[in-house]
Design a protein around this motif. Structure first.
Motif, PDB file in Angstrom:
ATOM      1  N   ALA A 168      24.515  12.895  -1.752  1.00 23.82           N
ATOM      2  CA  ALA A 168      25.248  14.170  -2.455  1.00 23.82           C
ATOM      3  C   ALA A 168      25.989  13.852  -3.677  1.00 23.82           C
ATOM      4  CB  ALA A 168      26.108  14.888  -1.378  1.00 23.82           C
ATOM      5  N   GLN A 169      26.580  12.481  -3.684  1.00 21.97           N
ATOM      6  CA  GLN A 169      27.402  12.224  -4.984  1.00 21.97           C
ATOM      7  C   GLN A 169      26.710  11.368  -5.941  1.00 21.97           C
ATOM      8  OE1 GLN A 169      30.456  13.099  -4.829  1.00 21.97           O
ATOM      9  NE2 GLN A 169      29.947  13.961  -2.776  1.00 21.97           N
ATOM     10  N   ALA A 170      25.416  11.295  -5.570  1.00 20.89           N
ATOM     11  CA  ALA A 170      24.605  10.125  -6.470  1.00 20.89           C
ATOM     12  C   ALA A 170      24.106  10.738  -7.627  1.00 20.89           C
ATOM     13  CB  ALA A 170      23.345   9.663  -5.734  1.00 20.89           C
ATOM     14  N   SER A 171      23.899  10.499  -8.783  1.00 26.12           N
ATOM     15  CA  SER A 171      23.416  11.231 -10.116  1.00 26.12           C
ATOM     16  C   SER A 171      22.495  10.216 -10.569  1.00 26.12           C
ATOM     17  CB  SER A 171      24.541  11.353 -11.033  1.00 26.12           C
ATOM     18  OG  SER A 171      25.158  10.164 -11.423  1.00 26.12           O
ATOM     19  N   GLY A 172      21.589  10.685 -11.213  1.00 27.27           N
ATOM     20  CA  GLY A 172      20.489   9.973 -12.047  1.00 27.27           C
ATOM     21  C   GLY A 172      19.266   9.976 -11.253  1.00 27.27           C
ATOM     22  N   SER A 173      18.298   8.921 -11.817  1.00 25.92           N
ATOM     23  CA  SER A 173      16.969   9.057 -11.125  1.00 25.92           C
ATOM     24  C   SER A 173      16.430   7.422 -10.972  1.00 25.92           C
ATOM     25  CB  SER A 173      15.875   9.605 -12.108  1.00 25.92           C
ATOM     26  OG  SER A 173      16.384  11.092 -12.283  1.00 25.92           O
ATOM     27  N   PHE A 174      15.509   7.292 -10.257  1.00 25.48           N
ATOM     28  CA  PHE A 174      14.857   5.826 -10.045  1.00 25.48           C
ATOM     29  C   PHE A 174      13.581   5.898 -10.662  1.00 25.48           C
ATOM     30  CE2 PHE A 174      13.875   7.678  -5.952  1.00 25.48           C
ATOM     31  CZ  PHE A 174      12.417   7.122  -5.681  1.00 25.48           C
ATOM     32  N   ALA A 175      13.013   4.606 -10.701  1.00 26.55           N
ATOM     33  CA  ALA A 175      11.619   4.264 -10.987  1.00 26.55           C
ATOM     34  C   ALA A 175      11.189   3.040 -10.408  1.00 26.55           C
ATOM     35  CB  ALA A 175      11.288   4.346 -12.564  1.00 26.55           C
ATOM     36  N   LEU A 176      10.207   2.789  -9.993  1.00 28.75           N
ATOM     37  CA  LEU A 176       9.752   1.658  -9.332  1.00 28.75           C
ATOM     38  C   LEU A 176       8.530   0.951 -10.310  1.00 28.75           C
ATOM     39  CD1 LEU A 176       8.990   2.487  -5.427  1.00 28.75           C
ATOM     40  CD2 LEU A 176      11.130   1.919  -6.495  1.00 28.75           C
ATOM     41  N   ALA A 177       8.657  -0.312 -10.534  1.00 26.11           N
ATOM     42  CA  ALA A 177       7.542  -1.067 -11.343  1.00 26.11           C
ATOM     43  C   ALA A 177       7.212  -2.475 -10.438  1.00 26.11           C
ATOM     44  CB  ALA A 177       8.323  -1.298 -12.602  1.00 26.11           C
ATOM     45  N   GLY A 178       6.136  -3.046 -10.931  1.00 24.22           N
ATOM     46  CA  GLY A 178       5.650  -4.172 -10.549  1.00 24.22           C
ATOM     47  C   GLY A 178       5.266  -4.153  -8.722  1.00 24.22           C
ATOM     48  N   ASP A 179       5.679  -5.371  -8.283  1.00 27.50           N
ATOM     49  CA  ASP A 179       5.302  -5.197  -6.948  1.00 27.50           C
ATOM     50  C   ASP A 179       6.418  -4.359  -6.094  1.00 27.50           C
ATOM     51  OD1 ASP A 179       3.404  -7.272  -7.491  1.00 27.50           O
ATOM     52  OD2 ASP A 179       4.337  -9.002  -6.724  1.00 27.50           O
ATOM     53  N   ALA A 180       7.204  -3.936  -6.526  1.00 27.14           N
ATOM     54  CA  ALA A 180       7.981  -3.013  -5.677  1.00 27.14           C
ATOM     55  C   ALA A 180       7.184  -1.588  -5.574  1.00 27.14           C
ATOM     56  CB  ALA A 180       9.572  -2.792  -6.527  1.00 27.14           C
ATOM     57  N   ALA A 181       6.356  -1.584  -6.320  1.00 24.17           N
ATOM     58  CA  ALA A 181       5.420  -0.146  -6.472  1.00 24.17           C
ATOM     59  C   ALA A 181       4.264  -0.243  -5.901  1.00 24.17           C
ATOM     60  CB  ALA A 181       5.467   0.379  -7.839  1.00 24.17           C
ATOM     61  N   HIS A 182       3.891  -1.601  -5.844  1.00 22.25           N
ATOM     62  CA  HIS A 182       2.129  -1.997  -5.404  1.00 22.25           C
ATOM     63  C   HIS A 182       1.938  -3.416  -5.380  1.00 22.25           C
ATOM     64  CE1 HIS A 182       1.768  -3.221  -9.520  1.00 22.25           C
ATOM     65  NE2 HIS A 182       2.327  -2.000  -9.996  1.00 22.25           N
ATOM     66  N   ALA A 183       0.854  -3.606  -4.304  1.00 26.38           N
ATOM     67  CA  ALA A 183       0.403  -4.915  -4.072  1.00 26.38           C
ATOM     68  C   ALA A 183      -0.982  -4.786  -3.968  1.00 26.38           C
ATOM     69  CB  ALA A 183       1.070  -5.421  -2.813  1.00 26.38           C
ATOM     70  N   MET A 184      -1.732  -5.794  -4.357  1.00 29.11           N
ATOM     71  CA  MET A 184      -3.094  -5.962  -4.042  1.00 29.11           C
ATOM     72  C   MET A 184      -3.670  -7.361  -3.948  1.00 29.11           C
ATOM     73  SD  MET A 184      -4.556  -5.528  -8.158  1.00 29.11           S
ATOM     74  CE  MET A 184      -3.393  -3.868  -8.504  1.00 29.11           C
ATOM     75  N   HIS A 185      -4.953  -7.397  -3.435  1.00 24.48           N
ATOM     76  CA  HIS A 185      -5.373  -8.840  -3.308  1.00 24.48           C
ATOM     77  C   HIS A 185      -5.669  -9.554  -4.528  1.00 24.48           C
ATOM     78  CE1 HIS A 185      -8.285 -11.799  -1.646  1.00 24.48           C
ATOM     79  NE2 HIS A 185      -8.145 -11.205  -0.241  1.00 24.48           N
ATOM     80  N   PRO A 186      -5.436 -10.801  -4.415  1.00 23.53           N
ATOM     81  CA  PRO A 186      -5.191 -11.723  -5.741  1.00 23.53           C
ATOM     82  C   PRO A 186      -6.754 -12.114  -6.218  1.00 23.53           C
ATOM     83  CG  PRO A 186      -4.758 -13.044  -3.966  1.00 23.53           C
ATOM     84  CD  PRO A 186      -4.899 -11.531  -3.444  1.00 23.53           C
ATOM     85  N   LEU A 187      -7.877 -11.931  -5.503  1.00 24.08           N
ATOM     86  CA  LEU A 187      -9.029 -12.283  -5.900  1.00 24.08           C
ATOM     87  C   LEU A 187      -9.614 -11.857  -7.287  1.00 24.08           C
ATOM     88  CD1 LEU A 187     -11.871 -10.135  -5.731  1.00 24.08           C
ATOM     89  CD2 LEU A 187     -11.199 -10.366  -3.257  1.00 24.08           C
ATOM     90  N   ALA A 188      -9.042 -10.631  -7.780  1.00 29.06           N
ATOM     91  CA  ALA A 188      -9.284 -10.198  -9.238  1.00 29.06           C
ATOM     92  C   ALA A 188      -8.380 -10.836 -10.054  1.00 29.06           C
ATOM     93  CB  ALA A 188      -9.624  -8.648  -9.162  1.00 29.06           C
TER      94      ALA A 188
END
Length: 405
Positions: A291-311
C-alpha cells in the motif's frame, strides 16, 4: 544547481576516494538527490545495464551485496557479435587472451553424425568469442568505479524503477510475489578447466552421448592457447559420482568422451556443479507491491529466465535484456517516468519473445538428443549429416546463433 560548498566538496575528493565511492554520486547521496533507477544485483548483466543507463544520463544506484568467499570462478561464456558490440560500447570488452575468437564449431552426434560451422564460410572474423567470466567482471567493476552517475550501495535504495538482476535464485523476485515457472532437466552442469596436450586451434567442440549427456570444450587463453573451459551436462544421478572422482579419473572420463581430440588432458581448476532448468518469471515488469510502495520493477537476466546451456545463449539473452531496457528508457517521451508501466511493457514483450525463441531451440535440441531409443539416435544423426550438407540452411542457422539474423 550545485551550491558553492557542493562544488568545493566535489573538487577536493581525491582520485582514490572517487574510485571507491564513484565520485559525483557520493555527493549526490549526501545532498539527498535520489537515483532514477535502483539495480539489485551487480553481476555481468546488472553492471552492464548500469553503465548503459549512466551513459543516458540516468542516475543509478547499483546494489552489490558482499558475497562470501568462494572457490575460483571457472565460468566462461560464448558471446556473439551483438554482445561484443554492446560491451565495446561501454568499453568493457576484454583483451584477446580473455576473449578467444572461435573460428570453427564442431558438433558431434552419438553415432558419428557431425555438423561443422566455419567463420570463413560465413564471411565473419569469428563465430563468437569465449569470454573468461572473472576477467569480464573485473573490467565491468573497474568501469563502474570511474563512472559518474552510478552509486554503489549495499542495501536497496528507493527509486522510481527497480531492476532485479540477482540471478535465478533472486530473493527480490520472491519478495515481489512473482512466480518463477521451472521445468527441471534430468541433468546437472559440471564446469571446470583443462590444460590440453594439443592447441585448441580456436575451435569450440561439442559431443552428444548415447546417454543424453552433452560435453563442450570451449577454447581459452587466446588463439594459440591450449586451455579449454569444460561444460558437461551430465545426468543427475551420475553427476555426484563424477564430482567425487579425483582429478585424474575425471580427466580420463573427459578424454574418453572427447575421443582424444586434444590429446592428454589435465584439470587446472576446481569443479563446479549446478542443476539445469528451463524457467521463466510469469511477469517481467509490474508495480512495486504494498500500500505504501511507489514505482515499478523490471526483471532482467537470470532473474527473469533460464535455459539449457548447450546452445551457449544464456548470457547473450541476458545482455540483450540490458540493451533493450536501456534502449526503451532512453527513447521514452520526456513526460514519461522510467517507472511508466506502458513503457516497461514494451521491454517485456520484446524480451519475452526473444527468450521464448532461443529457449525453445535449446530445449528442442536437449529433447532430441536426450532420447536413448535406437530409432531416435539413427534419425538425429541422419538429420545432422543432411543439415551439414545443406549450405544455405546451415548459413541461416549460423547467423541466428550469432545474433546477426
Amino acid at each position: 544547481m550545485l551550491s558553492t560548498q557542493s562544488l568545493q566538496a566535489i573538487k577536493f575528493i581525491s582520485i582514490g576516494d572517487r574510485k571507491r565511492t564513484c565520485g559525483l554520486p557520493f555527493t549526490m547521496t549526501r545532498m539527498g538527490i535520489s537515483p532514477d533507477i535502483c539495480i539489485r544485483g551487480a553481476g555481468i548483466v546488472g553492471r552492464t545495464l548500469a553503465l548503459l543507463l549512466a551513459r543516458e544520463r540516468l542516475r543509478v544506484a547499483l546494489v552489490a551485496t558482499p558475497a562470501p568467499a568462494a572457490a575460483p570462478d571457472v565460468r566462461a561464456y560464448a558471446l556473439g557479435p551483438a554482445a561484443r558490440q554492446l560491451l565495446e560500447g561501454v568499453r568493457c570488452w576484454p583483451g584477446e587472451r580473455a576473449a578467444t575468437p572461435v573460428l570453427s564449431i564442431q558438433v558431434h552426434g552419438d553415432r558419428n553424425g557431425v555438423v561443422r560451422f566455419d567463420a570463413v564460410a560465413q564471411g565473419v572474423p569469428a563465430l563468437n568469442w569465449i569470454v573468461d567470466a572473472p576477467a569480464l567482471e573485473r573490467q565491468l567493476a573497474d568501469a563502474i568505479g570511474f563512472q559518474g552517475g552510478i552509486e554503489t550501495a549495499r542495501e536497496p535504495v528507493p527509486a522510481p524503477l527497480t531492476v532485479v538482476c540477482e540471478g535465478r535464485a533472486s530473493a527480490t523476485r520472491a519478495e515481489l510475489g512473482v512466480a518463477f515457472d521451472v521445468t527441471d532437466y534430468p541433468q546437472q552442469a559440471i564446469a571446470t578447466r583443462l590444460d590440453c596436450e594439443q592447441p585448441h586451434e580456436q575451435a569450440a567442440r561439442q559431443w552428444f552421448t548415447p546417454e543424453g549427456d552433452v560435453l563442450a570444450f570451449l577454447p581459452l587463453d587466446g588463439p594459440l592457447g591450449r586451455q579449454v573451459a569444460v561444460v558437461w551436462s551430465a545426468s543427475s544421478p551420475r553427476a555426484p559420482e563424477l564430482m567425487a572422482l579425483d582429478d585424474d579419473a575425471f580427466a580420463a572420463c573427459l578424454m574418453e568422451l572427447s575421443g582424444g581430440a586434444l590429446g592428454a588432458l589435465r584439470l587446472c581448476a576446481p569443479r563446479a556443479c549446478w542443476p539445469l532448468m528451463r524457467a521463466s518469471a510469469r511477469r517481467w515488469v509490474g508495480p512495486m507491491p504494498g500500500a505504501q510502495a511507489s514505482g515499478s520493477f523490471a526483471l532482467a537476466g537470470d532473474a527473469a529466465h533460464a535455459m539449457h546451456p548447450l546452445a551457449g545463449q544464456g548470457l547473450n539473452v541476458g545482455l540483450g535484456d540490458a540493451a533493450e531496457l536501456a534502449r526503451v528508457l532512453a527513447a521514452r517521451e520526456n513526460w514519461r517516468s522510467p517507472s511508466d508501466l506502458k513503457l516497461l511493457r514494451r521491454y517485456e514483450r520484446a524480451r519475452q519473445a526473444d527468450w521464448l525463441r532461443t529457449s525453445l531451440a535449446a530445449d528442442g535440441l536437449q529433447q532430441l538428443f536426450g532420447r536413448p531409443e535406437p530409432f531416435a539416435a539413427a534419425l538425429r544423426n541422419w538429420g545432422m549429416a543432411a543439415f551439414d550438407a545443406c549450405g544455405p540452411l546451415k548459413a541461416r542457422i549460423a547467423r541466428l546463433a550469432m545474433g546477426t539474423k
